[in-house]
Design a protein around this motif. Structure first.
Motif, PDB file in Angstrom:
ATOM      1  N   GLU A  17    -124.981 -73.740 -65.928  1.00  0.00           N
ATOM      2  CA  GLU A  17    -124.797 -74.101 -67.335  1.00  0.00           C
ATOM      3  C   GLU A  17    -123.711 -73.221 -67.936  1.00  0.00           C
ATOM      4  O   GLU A  17    -123.799 -72.006 -67.905  1.00  0.00           O
ATOM      5  N   SER A  18    -122.689 -73.845 -68.490  1.00  0.00           N
ATOM      6  CA  SER A  18    -121.602 -73.086 -69.108  1.00  0.00           C
ATOM      7  C   SER A  18    -121.862 -72.843 -70.592  1.00  0.00           C
ATOM      8  O   SER A  18    -121.374 -71.867 -71.143  1.00  0.00           O
ATOM      9  N   LYS A  19    -122.582 -73.754 -71.221  1.00  0.00           N
ATOM     10  CA  LYS A  19    -122.808 -73.722 -72.663  1.00  0.00           C
ATOM     11  C   LYS A  19    -121.483 -73.696 -73.425  1.00  0.00           C
ATOM     12  O   LYS A  19    -121.414 -73.311 -74.585  1.00  0.00           O
ATOM     13  N   PHE A  20    -120.423 -74.129 -72.766  1.00  0.00           N
ATOM     14  CA  PHE A  20    -119.076 -74.045 -73.332  1.00  0.00           C
ATOM     15  C   PHE A  20    -118.953 -74.779 -74.664  1.00  0.00           C
ATOM     16  O   PHE A  20    -118.476 -74.219 -75.649  1.00  0.00           O
ATOM     17  N   PHE A  21    -119.365 -76.031 -74.701  1.00  0.00           N
ATOM     18  CA  PHE A  21    -119.190 -76.813 -75.930  1.00  0.00           C
ATOM     19  C   PHE A  21    -120.110 -76.341 -77.052  1.00  0.00           C
ATOM     20  O   PHE A  21    -119.833 -76.579 -78.219  1.00  0.00           O
ATOM     21  N   THR A  42    -116.155 -68.904 -78.731  1.00  0.00           N
ATOM     22  CA  THR A  42    -115.670 -69.633 -77.562  1.00  0.00           C
ATOM     23  C   THR A  42    -115.323 -68.707 -76.398  1.00  0.00           C
ATOM     24  O   THR A  42    -115.763 -68.923 -75.273  1.00  0.00           O
ATOM     25  N   LYS A  43    -114.539 -67.701 -76.687  1.00  0.00           N
ATOM     26  CA  LYS A  43    -114.102 -66.818 -75.600  1.00  0.00           C
ATOM     27  C   LYS A  43    -115.297 -66.122 -74.950  1.00  0.00           C
ATOM     28  O   LYS A  43    -115.347 -65.978 -73.731  1.00  0.00           O
ATOM     29  N   GLY A  44    -116.291 -65.718 -75.758  1.00  0.00           N
ATOM     30  CA  GLY A  44    -117.486 -65.077 -75.205  1.00  0.00           C
ATOM     31  C   GLY A  44    -118.262 -66.020 -74.295  1.00  0.00           C
ATOM     32  O   GLY A  44    -118.738 -65.615 -73.224  1.00  0.00           O
ATOM     33  N   LYS A  45    -118.410 -67.288 -74.698  1.00  0.00           N
ATOM     34  CA  LYS A  45    -119.098 -68.275 -73.856  1.00  0.00           C
ATOM     35  C   LYS A  45    -118.343 -68.461 -72.545  1.00  0.00           C
ATOM     36  O   LYS A  45    -118.940 -68.552 -71.473  1.00  0.00           O
ATOM     37  N   LEU A  46    -117.027 -68.509 -72.652  1.00  0.00           N
ATOM     38  CA  LEU A  46    -116.209 -68.682 -71.458  1.00  0.00           C
ATOM     39  C   LEU A  46    -116.325 -67.468 -70.540  1.00  0.00           C
ATOM     40  O   LEU A  46    -116.468 -67.619 -69.320  1.00  0.00           O
ATOM     41  N   GLU A  47    -116.305 -66.275 -71.113  1.00  0.00           N
ATOM     42  CA  GLU A  47    -116.472 -65.052 -70.310  1.00  0.00           C
ATOM     43  C   GLU A  47    -117.810 -65.046 -69.581  1.00  0.00           C
ATOM     44  O   GLU A  47    -117.873 -64.710 -68.396  1.00  0.00           O
ATOM     45  N   GLU A  48    -118.882 -65.420 -70.275  1.00  0.00           N
ATOM     46  CA  GLU A  48    -120.210 -65.472 -69.651  1.00  0.00           C
ATOM     47  C   GLU A  48    -120.210 -66.425 -68.463  1.00  0.00           C
ATOM     48  O   GLU A  48    -120.747 -66.112 -67.398  1.00  0.00           O
ATOM     49  N   LEU A  50    -117.604 -67.498 -66.658  1.00  0.00           N
ATOM     50  CA  LEU A  50    -116.761 -67.003 -65.567  1.00  0.00           C
ATOM     51  C   LEU A  50    -117.423 -65.852 -64.811  1.00  0.00           C
ATOM     52  O   LEU A  50    -117.264 -65.741 -63.596  1.00  0.00           O
ATOM     53  N   ARG A  51    -118.177 -65.022 -65.513  1.00  0.00           N
ATOM     54  CA  ARG A  51    -118.935 -63.968 -64.818  1.00  0.00           C
ATOM     55  C   ARG A  51    -120.045 -64.592 -63.965  1.00  0.00           C
ATOM     56  O   ARG A  51    -120.288 -64.152 -62.842  1.00  0.00           O
ATOM     57  N   ALA A  52    -120.687 -65.632 -64.495  1.00  0.00           N
ATOM     58  CA  ALA A  52    -121.778 -66.282 -63.759  1.00  0.00           C
ATOM     59  C   ALA A  52    -121.292 -66.909 -62.455  1.00  0.00           C
ATOM     60  O   ALA A  52    -122.036 -66.955 -61.479  1.00  0.00           O
ATOM     61  N   ILE A  53    -120.047 -67.386 -62.434  1.00  0.00           N
ATOM     62  CA  ILE A  53    -119.513 -67.988 -61.206  1.00  0.00           C
ATOM     63  C   ILE A  53    -118.636 -66.991 -60.438  1.00  0.00           C
ATOM     64  O   ILE A  53    -117.951 -67.375 -59.495  1.00  0.00           O
ATOM     65  N   ASP A  54    -118.666 -65.728 -60.857  1.00  0.00           N
ATOM     66  CA  ASP A  54    -117.936 -64.643 -60.206  1.00  0.00           C
ATOM     67  C   ASP A  54    -116.425 -64.898 -60.162  1.00  0.00           C
ATOM     68  O   ASP A  54    -115.767 -64.673 -59.142  1.00  0.00           O
ATOM     69  N   ARG A  55    -115.894 -65.379 -61.287  1.00  0.00           N
ATOM     70  CA  ARG A  55    -114.454 -65.640 -61.399  1.00  0.00           C
ATOM     71  C   ARG A  55    -113.891 -65.103 -62.717  1.00  0.00           C
ATOM     72  O   ARG A  55    -113.187 -65.811 -63.437  1.00  0.00           O
ATOM     73  N   PRO A  56    -114.180 -63.849 -63.094  1.00  0.00           N
ATOM     74  CA  PRO A  56    -113.734 -63.333 -64.392  1.00  0.00           C
ATOM     75  C   PRO A  56    -112.212 -63.286 -64.545  1.00  0.00           C
ATOM     76  O   PRO A  56    -111.706 -63.333 -65.665  1.00  0.00           O
ATOM     77  N   GLU A  57    -111.486 -63.230 -63.438  1.00  0.00           N
ATOM     78  CA  GLU A  57    -110.023 -63.182 -63.519  1.00  0.00           C
ATOM     79  C   GLU A  57    -109.429 -64.450 -64.132  1.00  0.00           C
ATOM     80  O   GLU A  57    -108.322 -64.446 -64.650  1.00  0.00           O
ATOM     81  N   ARG A  58    -110.172 -65.544 -64.094  1.00  0.00           N
ATOM     82  CA  ARG A  58    -109.702 -66.812 -64.658  1.00  0.00           C
ATOM     83  C   ARG A  58    -109.541 -66.764 -66.172  1.00  0.00           C
ATOM     84  O   ARG A  58    -108.852 -67.591 -66.741  1.00  0.00           O
TER      85      ARG A  58
END
Length: 180
Positions: A17-21, A42-48, A50-58
């Motif tokens: 779950e990204s909860k992005f929207f 928005t940026k905080g949701k996106l950071e969460e 990306l950390r959950a999928i182990d891709r914070p560099e994105r």
């Protein structure tokens, strides 16, 4: 169950779950909403995510200034498309239940989107939401404060799903039928 079944398909990349929207639209930020800018959350949701999928560099591919809702949404879709292709897959599955409340934005943003609505037994859902609201009050009390709020939430969500039932890109299935 359906999500698990779909996630095992060789052509489908499944994401948590990204909860992005839920964090994209500036519901309580009237100035940002007026100008079509993304929410501060928005940026905080996106950071969460990306950390959950182990891709914070994105996160580095996103602009530092507050882009518009549309720019952020298109970037998010592009991100999922890229991550899917990196896995050698063709289709992505994102399964945030709260995105039900943002379908009109999602349909504007995601080309050829297909939505699967899984309708569960009301008593089970109400009990689950109520348990979460008691167990995690900081996160869930704002969504459901008491059993009546839990009932109303389930009823409202089912009504939203049913309102999309006749659209060709929406599929409604009862959870119990799926299990059977």
């Amino acid at each position: 169950l359906l999500q698990s079944m779909l996630a095992t398909h060789s052509k489908i990349a499944s994401f948590p779950e990204s909860k992005f929207f839920t964090g994209l639209i500036p519901v309580h930020e009237p100035k940002r909403r007026f100008f079509g800018l993304a929410s501060r959350r928005t940026k905080g949701k996106l950071e969460e995510f990306l950390r959950a999928i182990d891709r914070p560099e994105r996160l580095q591919v996103y602009p530092m200034f507050p882009p518009t809702v549309g720019q952020y949404a298109r970037s998010f879709v592009k991100l999922l498309d890229c991550l899917t292709l990196e896995q050698g897959k063709e289709i992505w599955l994102e399964k945030t239940p709260e995105h039900l409340h943002w379908l009109h934005y999602i349909e504007k943003t995601v080309p050829q989107v297909k939505i699967i609505h899984i309708l569960r037994n009301g008593a089970d859902v109400v009990a689950s939401i109520y348990e979460l609201s008691e167990k995690y009050p900081k996160r869930w009390k704002k969504c459901a404060d008491g059993i009546d709020d839990c009932i109303n939430r389930w009823l409202g969500d089912v009504e939203i799903s049913r309102s999309y039932a006749r659209k060709p890109n929406h599929f409604l299935i009862r959870y119990e039928d799926l299990v059977a």
